[in-house]
Write an enzyme that holds these catalytic residues in place. Structure first.
Site, PDB file in Angstrom:
ATOM      1  N   ASP A 118     109.020  51.241  17.606  1.00 51.81           N
ATOM      2  CA  ASP A 118     108.468  52.174  16.633  1.00 51.81           C
ATOM      3  C   ASP A 118     109.623  53.007  16.090  1.00 51.81           C
ATOM      4  O   ASP A 118     110.764  52.792  16.486  1.00 51.81           O
ATOM      5  CB  ASP A 118     107.399  53.048  17.320  1.00 51.81           C
ATOM      6  CG  ASP A 118     106.334  53.544  16.357  1.00 51.81           C
ATOM      7  OD1 ASP A 118     106.700  54.028  15.272  1.00 51.81           O
ATOM      8  OD2 ASP A 118     105.148  53.450  16.687  1.00 51.81           O
ATOM      9  N   ALA A 143      99.741  51.548  17.499  1.00 50.30           N
ATOM     10  CA  ALA A 143     100.207  50.953  18.757  1.00 50.30           C
ATOM     11  C   ALA A 143     101.290  49.900  18.530  1.00 50.30           C
ATOM     12  O   ALA A 143     102.037  49.570  19.429  1.00 50.30           O
ATOM     13  CB  ALA A 143      99.028  50.329  19.485  1.00 50.30           C
ATOM     14  N   LYS A 144     101.341  49.349  17.335  1.00 53.39           N
ATOM     15  CA  LYS A 144     102.353  48.355  16.944  1.00 53.39           C
ATOM     16  C   LYS A 144     102.457  47.235  17.979  1.00 53.39           C
ATOM     17  O   LYS A 144     103.545  46.869  18.414  1.00 53.39           O
ATOM     18  CB  LYS A 144     103.696  49.047  16.682  1.00 53.39           C
ATOM     19  CG  LYS A 144     103.559  50.115  15.571  1.00 53.39           C
ATOM     20  CD  LYS A 144     104.855  50.642  15.061  1.00 53.39           C
ATOM     21  CE  LYS A 144     104.682  51.563  13.876  1.00 53.39           C
ATOM     22  NZ  LYS A 144     104.058  52.874  14.170  1.00 53.39           N
ATOM     23  N   ARG A 145     101.302  46.676  18.339  1.00 50.94           N
ATOM     24  CA  ARG A 145     101.261  45.619  19.325  1.00 50.94           C
ATOM     25  C   ARG A 145     101.467  44.240  18.686  1.00 50.94           C
ATOM     26  O   ARG A 145     101.442  44.103  17.466  1.00 50.94           O
ATOM     27  CB  ARG A 145      99.916  45.642  20.060  1.00 50.94           C
ATOM     28  CG  ARG A 145      99.636  46.935  20.815  1.00 50.94           C
ATOM     29  CD  ARG A 145     100.619  47.168  21.942  1.00 50.94           C
ATOM     30  NE  ARG A 145     100.168  48.190  22.878  1.00 50.94           N
ATOM     31  CZ  ARG A 145     100.599  49.453  22.915  1.00 50.94           C
ATOM     32  NH1 ARG A 145     101.518  49.872  22.070  1.00 50.94           N
ATOM     33  NH2 ARG A 145     100.132  50.293  23.825  1.00 50.94           N
TER      34      ARG A 145
END
Lengths: 275, 275
Positions: free
Chosen positions: A99, B95-97
């Site tokens: 991130d 969450a940038k999963r």
């Protein structure tokens, strides 16, 4: 853990096996479900049965998050158990995080400080400032996705960018980041023929290799093209080991499968290094 | 929540503001630290003070994970509070999963089912089969990174592929994925001039836009190049709103900042749509 300590462990155990702790409550032996924390009890039994054959454990964080607070408790107990009982073992939080800088710093704190993992997997898409907060931690390791083991790897990772595929750009560009000596890379076993090219770019880096076994990759092929003078590989196996049996003998059967892999690794190491 | 419900909410509130709940215990008013769950109490006050001005809340999951089990409890309480008290609000798990298929399915379960978020941010690097498990959920939305607001965006996202940058490939290729109507994209406000090109590829998709305010992006510029007939934008502001004051008046001051943004948005909408 330093890279040298990991190398020492590999030499001593004659193994470069990482066991993936991807624990799914629908797949573990049903008698464990009566216990208070079935996931932790399952992990503990697997770890106790394989700790002398494996050099690393890799819980995939998704499998714990899927169970909410209970899952996080199980993850915390698992990493604490490994760190206190088998402190020489290398631990990998397979989290694939990444991130903007201040946010990556929070993830780094969560996994390196609070949970005390030795390493974490991260995604490269957001670039340098999304990864450097992880690299800033001493004796911790950041394992960045390069070429993954799934079909989707061919969607973007192998796109040709000015004559060079994206995953090669990821390897080359990241070598210039601050504290890049703390970088390792994920390279899927399903793409063994790519290891020759990868080793030209990162000859010395450790590579975490998923995809042997259930996903179809060959250990011998990966070693042929990917091994370096320090071995430089961590071969992950999850399902083939942890779900070798779903009866009360699951830990014994997991050991049997881990032993097979360790023996194959010992043979490869003896041929390569004449030890 | 369906896309139409989100559009209706935007028209009704004359706002397309998303408030980022990136809660750092070192930055919130110190009097809250005496309470049992300071993070939740902070969020609750911010939400109560801004719910008629914002159409979405976006907790960044890293900030919760950094506090371990306590953090997860705060996240759970926050999403439950929004869903029960203000059910019309769109919720985003930042969450940038992204992982191989069976693992992404676990993340989707965690965020869409257990926590009951309306949407989640995901990373594109692992390709189609890492994102499709999220897209399979009806009335849920998957917000994929395209062009992010940080400096590192220029490391890989803008690498040129035969005259076309990686982020454009990500937009174009993902349009062909199964259930791609559930896709939205992250595009940073710091790169307003890119919106024209992006709208040529995804004219109808919603774009989640971080980087207005603290990171230097301009709301007017983003709207000029990025707005479509349904607005099609969710502008995120985190620090400028939630940390407007660190005294006991923090919620009032947060409302003042949110109101400024909503009023600017209302004006932009009235000029654009003559409403």
């Amino acid at each position: 853990m330093t890279t040298q300590q990991l190398i020492d462990q590999i030499q001593q155990k004659k193994s470069f096996l990482a066991v993936g702790l991807d624990v799914d409550l629908t797949k573990i032996p049903q008698h464990l479900l009566e216990l208070e924390d079935p996931i932790f009890e399952f992990n503990k039994a697997i770890i106790d049965a394989t700790h002398d054959l494996a050099v690393a454990y890799k819980p995939n964080v998704a499998f714990y998050e899927a169970y909410g607070l209970k899952g996080w408790t199980s993850l915390q107990k698992t990493i604490n158990y490994i760190n206190s009982t088998y402190p020489d073992i290398f631990t990998i939080a397979d989290a694939k995080r990444g991130d903007i800088g201040n946010t990556s710093a929070m993830y780094a704190k969560a996994f390196f400080e609070d949970l005390n993992f030795d390493s974490i997997t991260v995604a490269p898409y957001m670039g340098k400032d999304s990864v450097e907060p992880f690299l800033a931690f001493k004796s911790k390791h950041t394992i960045m996705l390069a070429l993954t083991s799934n079909e989707g790897a061919f969607d973007f990772q192998t796109l040709n960018l000015n004559g060079k595929e994206l995953y090669k750009q990821v390897l080359e560009i990241s070598k210039n980041w601050k504290n890049s000596e703390n970088l390792m890379y994920v390279v899927g076993a399903t793409k063994a023929e790519y290891f020759t090219e990868i080793r030209k770019i990162v000859p010395d880096s450790f590579l975490l290799v998923p995809g042997v076994g259930a996903q179809g990759g060959s250990l011998a092929e990966v070693c042929k093209y990917g091994m370096n003078a320090n071995v430089g590989l961590l071969i992950n196996s999850s399902r083939a080991i942890i779900y070798a049996s779903n009866g009360t003998d699951f830990a014994d059967k997991a050991r049997t499968e881990a032993l097979k892999m360790q023996q194959e690794m010992e043979q490869i190491m003896s041929l390569k290094f004449n030890v």
